[in-house]
Design a protein around this motif. Structure first.
Motif, PDB file in Angstrom:
ATOM      1  N   ARG A 142      13.590  22.637  -7.642  1.00 41.77           N
ATOM      2  CA  ARG A 142      12.258  22.125  -7.980  1.00 41.77           C
ATOM      3  C   ARG A 142      12.323  20.649  -8.380  1.00 41.77           C
ATOM      4  O   ARG A 142      11.444  19.862  -8.014  1.00 41.77           O
ATOM      5  CB  ARG A 142      11.615  22.978  -9.070  1.00 41.77           C
ATOM      6  CG  ARG A 142      11.248  24.375  -8.582  1.00 41.77           C
ATOM      7  CD  ARG A 142      10.724  25.232  -9.732  1.00 41.77           C
ATOM      8  NE  ARG A 142      10.797  26.639  -9.433  1.00 41.77           N
ATOM      9  CZ  ARG A 142       9.749  27.392  -9.083  1.00 41.77           C
ATOM     10  NH1 ARG A 142       8.562  26.861  -8.968  1.00 41.77           N
ATOM     11  NH2 ARG A 142       9.909  28.679  -8.851  1.00 41.77           N
ATOM     12  N   GLY A 163       8.715  28.072  -5.166  1.00 47.26           N
ATOM     13  CA  GLY A 163      10.089  28.224  -5.623  1.00 47.26           C
ATOM     14  C   GLY A 163      11.060  28.531  -4.508  1.00 47.26           C
ATOM     15  O   GLY A 163      10.765  28.366  -3.317  1.00 47.26           O
ATOM     16  N   THR A 212      10.989  30.033  -0.722  1.00 49.04           N
ATOM     17  CA  THR A 212      10.602  29.261   0.458  1.00 49.04           C
ATOM     18  C   THR A 212      11.807  28.838   1.294  1.00 49.04           C
ATOM     19  O   THR A 212      11.645  28.315   2.388  1.00 49.04           O
ATOM     20  CB  THR A 212       9.829  27.994   0.047  1.00 49.04           C
ATOM     21  OG1 THR A 212      10.645  27.226  -0.843  1.00 49.04           O
ATOM     22  CG2 THR A 212       8.513  28.340  -0.614  1.00 49.04           C
ATOM     23  N   HIS A 238       7.935  24.147  -2.164  1.00 40.84           N
ATOM     24  CA  HIS A 238       9.155  24.462  -2.917  1.00 40.84           C
ATOM     25  C   HIS A 238       8.911  24.384  -4.425  1.00 40.84           C
ATOM     26  O   HIS A 238       9.446  25.191  -5.190  1.00 40.84           O
ATOM     27  CB  HIS A 238      10.292  23.516  -2.528  1.00 40.84           C
ATOM     28  CG  HIS A 238      10.893  23.803  -1.193  1.00 40.84           C
ATOM     29  ND1 HIS A 238      11.553  24.971  -0.893  1.00 40.84           N
ATOM     30  CD2 HIS A 238      10.950  23.054  -0.069  1.00 40.84           C
ATOM     31  CE1 HIS A 238      11.991  24.938   0.357  1.00 40.84           C
ATOM     32  NE2 HIS A 238      11.622  23.783   0.880  1.00 40.84           N
ATOM     33  N   ILE A 239       8.115  23.404  -4.854  1.00 35.48           N
ATOM     34  CA  ILE A 239       7.839  23.252  -6.289  1.00 35.48           C
ATOM     35  C   ILE A 239       6.987  24.412  -6.802  1.00 35.48           C
ATOM     36  O   ILE A 239       7.297  25.005  -7.837  1.00 35.48           O
ATOM     37  CB  ILE A 239       7.132  21.903  -6.564  1.00 35.48           C
ATOM     38  CG1 ILE A 239       8.101  20.739  -6.328  1.00 35.48           C
ATOM     39  CG2 ILE A 239       6.577  21.863  -7.984  1.00 35.48           C
ATOM     40  CD1 ILE A 239       7.423  19.373  -6.269  1.00 35.48           C
ATOM     41  N   LEU A 240       5.915  24.735  -6.076  1.00 32.59           N
ATOM     42  CA  LEU A 240       4.964  25.736  -6.571  1.00 32.59           C
ATOM     43  C   LEU A 240       5.403  27.175  -6.324  1.00 32.59           C
ATOM     44  O   LEU A 240       5.160  28.043  -7.162  1.00 32.59           O
ATOM     45  CB  LEU A 240       3.588  25.498  -5.929  1.00 32.59           C
ATOM     46  CG  LEU A 240       2.948  24.144  -6.250  1.00 32.59           C
ATOM     47  CD1 LEU A 240       1.663  23.962  -5.458  1.00 32.59           C
ATOM     48  CD2 LEU A 240       2.702  24.002  -7.741  1.00 32.59           C
ATOM     49  N   ASP A 265      17.324  27.208  -9.239  1.00 34.21           N
ATOM     50  CA  ASP A 265      15.871  27.139  -9.129  1.00 34.21           C
ATOM     51  C   ASP A 265      15.375  25.817  -9.702  1.00 34.21           C
ATOM     52  O   ASP A 265      14.595  25.099  -9.066  1.00 34.21           O
ATOM     53  CB  ASP A 265      15.246  28.327  -9.861  1.00 34.21           C
ATOM     54  CG  ASP A 265      13.737  28.397  -9.715  1.00 34.21           C
ATOM     55  OD1 ASP A 265      13.057  27.360  -9.862  1.00 34.21           O
ATOM     56  OD2 ASP A 265      13.221  29.497  -9.478  1.00 34.21           O
ATOM     57  N   GLY A 266      15.845  25.482 -10.884  1.00 29.21           N
ATOM     58  CA  GLY A 266      15.441  24.229 -11.518  1.00 29.21           C
ATOM     59  C   GLY A 266      15.893  23.010 -10.731  1.00 29.21           C
ATOM     60  O   GLY A 266      15.163  22.023 -10.607  1.00 29.21           O
ATOM     61  N   MET A 273      12.867  18.567  -5.255  1.00 28.88           N
ATOM     62  CA  MET A 273      11.661  18.577  -4.428  1.00 28.88           C
ATOM     63  C   MET A 273      10.590  17.641  -4.982  1.00 28.88           C
ATOM     64  O   MET A 273       9.764  17.126  -4.226  1.00 28.88           O
ATOM     65  CB  MET A 273      11.106  19.995  -4.278  1.00 28.88           C
ATOM     66  CG  MET A 273      11.906  20.840  -3.304  1.00 28.88           C
ATOM     67  SD  MET A 273      11.879  20.143  -1.623  1.00 28.88           S
ATOM     68  CE  MET A 273      13.583  19.669  -1.441  1.00 28.88           C
ATOM     69  N   LEU A 274      10.615  17.382  -6.282  1.00 26.83           N
ATOM     70  CA  LEU A 274       9.709  16.379  -6.827  1.00 26.83           C
ATOM     71  C   LEU A 274      10.058  15.009  -6.242  1.00 26.83           C
ATOM     72  O   LEU A 274       9.172  14.216  -5.899  1.00 26.83           O
ATOM     73  CB  LEU A 274       9.776  16.344  -8.355  1.00 26.83           C
ATOM     74  CG  LEU A 274       8.827  15.346  -9.009  1.00 26.83           C
ATOM     75  CD1 LEU A 274       7.379  15.704  -8.726  1.00 26.83           C
ATOM     76  CD2 LEU A 274       9.084  15.268 -10.491  1.00 26.83           C
TER      77      LEU A 274
END
Length: 136
Positions: free
Chosen positions: A46, A27, A30, A23-25, A42-43, A49-50
């Motif tokens: 991400r 976006g 996924t 999800h981080i890489l 989107d932000g 997901m961190l």
């Protein structure tokens, strides 16, 4: 049984970390069945997901010694269960999601209900005692 619980937690934590990294890489593409979000969503995805990546790493770390880290493991399972409950808010507010996320909802609610009692049996201690030990 401790070895099975340890390996399950390792695999579970790695799966969480890999999902988070995707999800981080990659976006929002996924997300199965979702429309293309704007930059705000989107932000937000991400960023959250961190936190899920950290969750997966914590699971793998705690799996090194489930007896010693039982309190943390119970807390991680409680957080995962709460995530499933929060996902139910989506159902209440927006309706049922894609079938894959319904399956994930089941996993999020059932996994802690199975894992934590097995961990209690393996350690011989109630989850409340292990959770209380986290505050000391």
């Amino acid at each position: 049984m401790k070895a099975v619980l340890r390996w399950y937690l390792v695999v579970f934590g790695i799966a969480c970390a890999l999902i988070a990294l995707a999800h981080i890489l990659i976006g929002p593409s996924t997300i199965i069945g979702a429309n293309t979000p704007n930059a705000t969503l989107d932000g937000d995805l991400r960023f959250s997901m961190l936190l899920f990546l950290a969750y997966g790493i914590a699971c793998v770390w705690a799996a090194r010694d489930p007896d010693r880290h039982a309190g943390l493991i119970h807390l991680l399972m409680l957080v995962f269960f709460a995530g499933g409950l929060v996902r139910l808010l989506t159902v209440a507010y927006s309706g049922w999601p894609h079938w894959f996320y319904v399956a994930m909802l089941v996993v999020e609610l059932v996994t802690p209900l199975i894992y934590s009692p097995l961990l209690q049996k393996a350690t011989g201690r109630p989850a409340t005692a292990d959770l209380a030990a986290l505050t000391r």
